[in-house]
Design an enzyme around this catalytic site. Sequence first.
Site, PDB file in Angstrom:
ATOM      1  N   GLU A  32      12.698   8.854 -45.969  1.00 21.19           N
ATOM      2  CA  GLU A  32      13.080   7.431 -46.025  1.00 21.19           C
ATOM      3  C   GLU A  32      11.944   6.553 -45.509  1.00 21.19           C
ATOM      4  OE1 GLU A  32      16.860   8.323 -43.941  1.00 21.19           O
ATOM      5  OE2 GLU A  32      17.739   6.949 -45.408  1.00 21.19           O
ATOM      6  N   GLU A  91      20.541  15.328 -45.657  1.00 22.34           N
ATOM      7  CA  GLU A  91      21.591  14.862 -44.731  1.00 22.34           C
ATOM      8  C   GLU A  91      22.965  15.407 -45.086  1.00 22.34           C
ATOM      9  OE1 GLU A  91      19.126  13.016 -45.866  1.00 22.34           O
ATOM     10  OE2 GLU A  91      18.448  11.566 -44.370  1.00 22.34           O
TER      11      GLU A  91
HETATM   12  C1  HSC Z   1      18.458  12.080 -40.886  1.00 21.82           C
HETATM   13  O1  HSC Z   1      17.278  12.049 -41.053  1.00 21.82           O
HETATM   14  C2  HSC Z   1      19.350  10.875 -40.981  1.00 21.82           C
HETATM   15  C3  HSC Z   1      18.625   9.719 -41.585  1.00 21.82           C
HETATM   16  O2  HSC Z   1      19.064   9.487 -42.893  1.00 21.82           O
HETATM   17  C4  HSC Z   1      18.679   8.425 -40.827  1.00 21.82           C
HETATM   18  C5  HSC Z   1      19.873   8.110 -40.044  1.00 21.82           C
HETATM   19  C6  HSC Z   1      19.905   6.680 -39.665  1.00 21.82           C
HETATM   20  C7  HSC Z   1      20.570   6.445 -38.394  1.00 21.82           C
HETATM   21  C8  HSC Z   1      20.526   4.999 -37.929  1.00 21.82           C
HETATM   22  C9  HSC Z   1      21.645   4.184 -38.362  1.00 21.82           C
HETATM   23  C10 HSC Z   1      21.727   2.854 -37.488  1.00 21.82           C
HETATM   24  N1  HSC Z   1      15.990  16.508 -35.125  1.00 21.82           N
HETATM   25  O3  HSC Z   1      14.467  24.784 -37.962  1.00 21.82           O
HETATM   26  P1  HSC Z   1      13.433  25.173 -36.966  1.00 21.82           P
HETATM   27  C11 HSC Z   1      14.317  21.234 -34.087  1.00 21.82           C
HETATM   28  S1  HSC Z   1      19.258  13.520 -40.474  1.00 21.82           S
HETATM   29  C12 HSC Z   1      15.900  17.147 -33.964  1.00 21.82           C
HETATM   30  O4  HSC Z   1      13.667  26.380 -36.148  1.00 21.82           O
HETATM   31  P2  HSC Z   1      11.558  25.685 -39.091  1.00 21.82           P
HETATM   32  C13 HSC Z   1      15.196  22.463 -34.178  1.00 21.82           C
HETATM   33  O5  HSC Z   1      16.445  22.252 -33.573  1.00 21.82           O
HETATM   34  C14 HSC Z   1      17.970  14.697 -40.408  1.00 21.82           C
HETATM   35  N2  HSC Z   1      15.465  18.411 -33.835  1.00 21.82           N
HETATM   36  O6  HSC Z   1      11.974  25.241 -37.630  1.00 21.82           O
HETATM   37  C15 HSC Z   1      14.336  23.489 -33.444  1.00 21.82           C
HETATM   38  O7  HSC Z   1      14.498  23.244 -32.060  1.00 21.82           O
HETATM   39  P3  HSC Z   1      14.449  24.457 -31.022  1.00 21.82           P
HETATM   40  C16 HSC Z   1      17.512  15.108 -41.734  1.00 21.82           C
HETATM   41  C17 HSC Z   1      15.091  19.036 -34.944  1.00 21.82           C
HETATM   42  O8  HSC Z   1      10.094  25.666 -39.125  1.00 21.82           O
HETATM   43  C18 HSC Z   1      12.919  23.081 -33.840  1.00 21.82           C
HETATM   44  O9  HSC Z   1      13.011  21.717 -34.270  1.00 21.82           O
HETATM   45  N3  HSC Z   1      16.582  16.201 -41.593  1.00 21.82           N
HETATM   46  C19 HSC Z   1      15.156  18.425 -36.200  1.00 21.82           C
HETATM   47  O10 HSC Z   1      12.301  26.921 -39.494  1.00 21.82           O
HETATM   48  C20 HSC Z   1      12.337  23.902 -34.946  1.00 21.82           C
HETATM   49  O11 HSC Z   1      13.250  23.906 -36.039  1.00 21.82           O
HETATM   50  C21 HSC Z   1      16.976  17.479 -41.578  1.00 21.82           C
HETATM   51  O12 HSC Z   1      18.145  17.777 -41.745  1.00 21.82           O
HETATM   52  C22 HSC Z   1      15.634  17.102 -36.267  1.00 21.82           C
HETATM   53  N4  HSC Z   1      15.708  16.433 -37.437  1.00 21.82           N
HETATM   54  O13 HSC Z   1      12.109  24.545 -40.038  1.00 21.82           O
HETATM   55  C23 HSC Z   1      15.902  18.503 -41.387  1.00 21.82           C
HETATM   56  N5  HSC Z   1      14.733  19.310 -37.134  1.00 21.82           N
HETATM   57  O14 HSC Z   1      13.086  25.030 -31.165  1.00 21.82           O
HETATM   58  C24 HSC Z   1      16.322  19.471 -40.325  1.00 21.82           C
HETATM   59  C25 HSC Z   1      14.400  20.427 -36.471  1.00 21.82           C
HETATM   60  O15 HSC Z   1      14.722  23.787 -29.736  1.00 21.82           O
HETATM   61  N6  HSC Z   1      15.281  20.428 -39.999  1.00 21.82           N
HETATM   62  N7  HSC Z   1      14.610  20.280 -35.157  1.00 21.82           N
HETATM   63  O16 HSC Z   1      15.543  25.390 -31.450  1.00 21.82           O
HETATM   64  C26 HSC Z   1      14.926  21.444 -40.795  1.00 21.82           C
HETATM   65  O17 HSC Z   1      15.404  21.607 -41.901  1.00 21.82           O
HETATM   66  C27 HSC Z   1      13.945  22.446 -40.249  1.00 21.82           C
HETATM   67  O18 HSC Z   1      13.941  22.309 -38.860  1.00 21.82           O
HETATM   68  C28 HSC Z   1      12.494  22.281 -40.746  1.00 21.82           C
HETATM   69  C29 HSC Z   1      11.585  23.244 -39.966  1.00 21.82           C
HETATM   70  C30 HSC Z   1      12.447  22.623 -42.242  1.00 21.82           C
HETATM   71  C31 HSC Z   1      11.996  20.891 -40.543  1.00 21.82           C
END
Ligand code: HSC
Length: 686
Positions: A106, A126
């Site tokens: 985004e 998401e």
């Molecule tokens: C989002 O973006 C919502 C938006 O639309 C905006 C919302 C707006 C709100 C405001 C309104 C007023 N956050 O998976 P791994 C940590 S929703 C925090 O083992 P990999 C994970 O927990 C998000 N932490 O690594 C782990 O921590 P640990 C959309 C996050 O290499 C460490 O990073 N995005 C995090 O196998 C390593 O992760 C997603 O859904 C995050 N977003 O994979 C993507 N992402 O070491 C989610 C990761 O303490 N992430 N962590 O256990 C992934 O798919 C995978 O982590 C990756 C990396 C592919 C990035």
Amino acid sequence: MNSPVSSLTKVGHIAVVTIDSPPVNALGQPVRKAILDDLTTALADTEVAAIIILCAGRTFFAGADITEFGKPFLAPELPDLFGAIEQADRPVIAAIHGTALGGGLELAMSCHYRIAVPSAKLGLPEVALGLLPGAGGTQRTPRLAGIAAAVDLMVGGKPVSASHALKIGLIDRIADGADLAADAVAYAQQLIADKAPLRRARDLDTDLSAEDAQACIAAWREKNSKAFVGFKAPDNILKAIAASADRPFDDGIRREAELFQELMASPESAAQRHIFFAERAAAKIPVAKDVAPLPIASVAVIGAGTMGSGITLAFLNAGYQVRMIDISEAGLARGARHVEATLHALADKGRISQQVRDARIAAFSTATSLSAIADDDLIVEAVFERLDLKQQIFREIDGFAKPGAILASNTSFLDLNQIAAATQRPADVVGLHFFAPANIMRLLEVVQGAATSDAVLATAMNLGRKLGKVAILSQVCDGFIANRVMARRTDAADRLLPLGVMPWDVDAAMTGYGFPMGPFQMMDLVGLDVIGWDRENSAGRTVQEVLCEAGRLGQKSGGGYYDYDEKRRATPSPFAEATVRDFAARSGLPLQSLSAQEIVESLLYPVVNECAKLLEEGIALRASDIDMALVAGYAWPVYRGGPMIWADQEGLPRIVAALEARIATGEPIALSPLLKDKAQRGETFL
Ligand code: HSC
């Protein structure tokens, strides 16, 4: 201005904002503030002609910081930050590597131009968290990539490659050099030289009119509706996309915010976010940090039956050399045929290339003697579930395996310590409990014996990840985690029959809850004679015994609890119904007509009780591991999040009161002291 997470540098007239917030550059408040501060500083500099935003480390922004969800968002909020980027009076360029996900993409879409390395992946996942892209994604994506692509990206949730992103208009250029920053600077210079306009997604029209967008969305909904039953997010995403076509950008953003907040407050999203973290928490087990996993290259699987060949496929699919061993030549040939046919089918369906198929077949070998394991790093036993047989096999394995090899058993309920005791090296013995079909199901229970070494445990957990599975640590007990707790669901379902509750009503309640099938449908699928029927001693004591004695063994015999037509379509069986009625009449128990909700409670509260016992006994490491195991191993609906978070949402006092009432009527349930204690203290599991 530089902050701990960012640096602002200049290359000629180009300002470069570099964010460095490991592990994945999530857009938490400090990151948001750093970007806004750097942007403001850069724009205040009249010499700056363009601004590049990029990330250090392994990836571009992987999204909003999910750990902030459920708490008030601190300023600057993402929509405000993205508005500021979009409104900048000089070109802002996103330079993408790794994974630009969710809020990360985004952010990129609020920039005026986007360049990405060829290996980058871009996505809006998401939906997997029960949410929608809430920082303008639902409004900018359709404007940049079109309505149909936006639906695929947001409801499908799967990231796309840089080349696909270029094709659909999500990015403008693919970097061709090894240095993304240098390529981005060159691109910025070219944009300046070309006097390229500030291309703001908000100013673009969607590719379809409001009417056509509705039709496109309706067609998609119709085609995919079954897959999304129970999930709230897909519907809200579609509503937000429809808004992108039928109202101005700012109104669309307001609609997006409403729909996002609705999802954020939903139990479904809470459950799905819980599972995201549960999966990552499960990998953390109490072994010293400096214990490295042992190298595993070649694997021997002993037993060529259903489990053995499934396990063989799981390892082959992950790139290992696998030797399948069975003393029966016919059994081995059958297993090998299944392995090879499955690999061919994968290639025929286009899921793997022919080269990959051929490489996997080349990595596969068979043997009829255990002596063939001499060079293998890991030996996985998958023979019939009989302790004496497994002990015998382990004794022999011990004689042939090289020192340091890991000896694993796929037992699903036997005492691993007794198996390990048959060897001279119990420290090398571990349980690897796969779920059928082993090449498909995501759960791998790693069972720790009393003597299992930390290195072997760390290797087994790491293997889970390499196999694309979720490894959950379990201590030794009858049934380990998933099977043990789900056996309570089966018991509870069986107890309803003498009360006159029909199997199909039980199944309907379970599928209504979100399971793909209920316990009686599952029995019919697996075979009534396979689980819990003792042919020799069968004496019509239970509905199952009566059905089995009548030859109604389930789908394979044309009928069980249900009748099946030639296409295996099920209808309630009059024979089963009469049997249930007969048992109910003879039971002397008051007949019950239960609602779906009552059936759910009847079946799943005992499951929650058993989960609490797993924690009490230290069989499971943490409550979230149990949830993850059930979601990955038993298709517990992910939007319910597993029994532990569901129990918290139901309220533990309510569950305890219901169980106590049942115990008072003589139901053989032993209430977990931990559950009772937590209920009394007003605590939750998570
Ligand atoms: C989002 O973006 C919502 C938006 O639309 C905006 C919302 C707006 C709100 C405001 C309104 C007023 N956050 O998976 P791994 C940590 S929703 C925090 O083992 P990999 C994970 O927990 C998000 N932490 O690594 C782990 O921590 P640990 C959309 C996050 O290499 C460490 O990073 N995005 C995090 O196998 C390593 O992760 C997603 O859904 C995050 N977003 O994979 C993507 N992402 O070491 C989610 C990761 O303490 N992430 N962590 O256990 C992934 O798919 C995978 O982590 C990756 C990396 C592919 C990035």
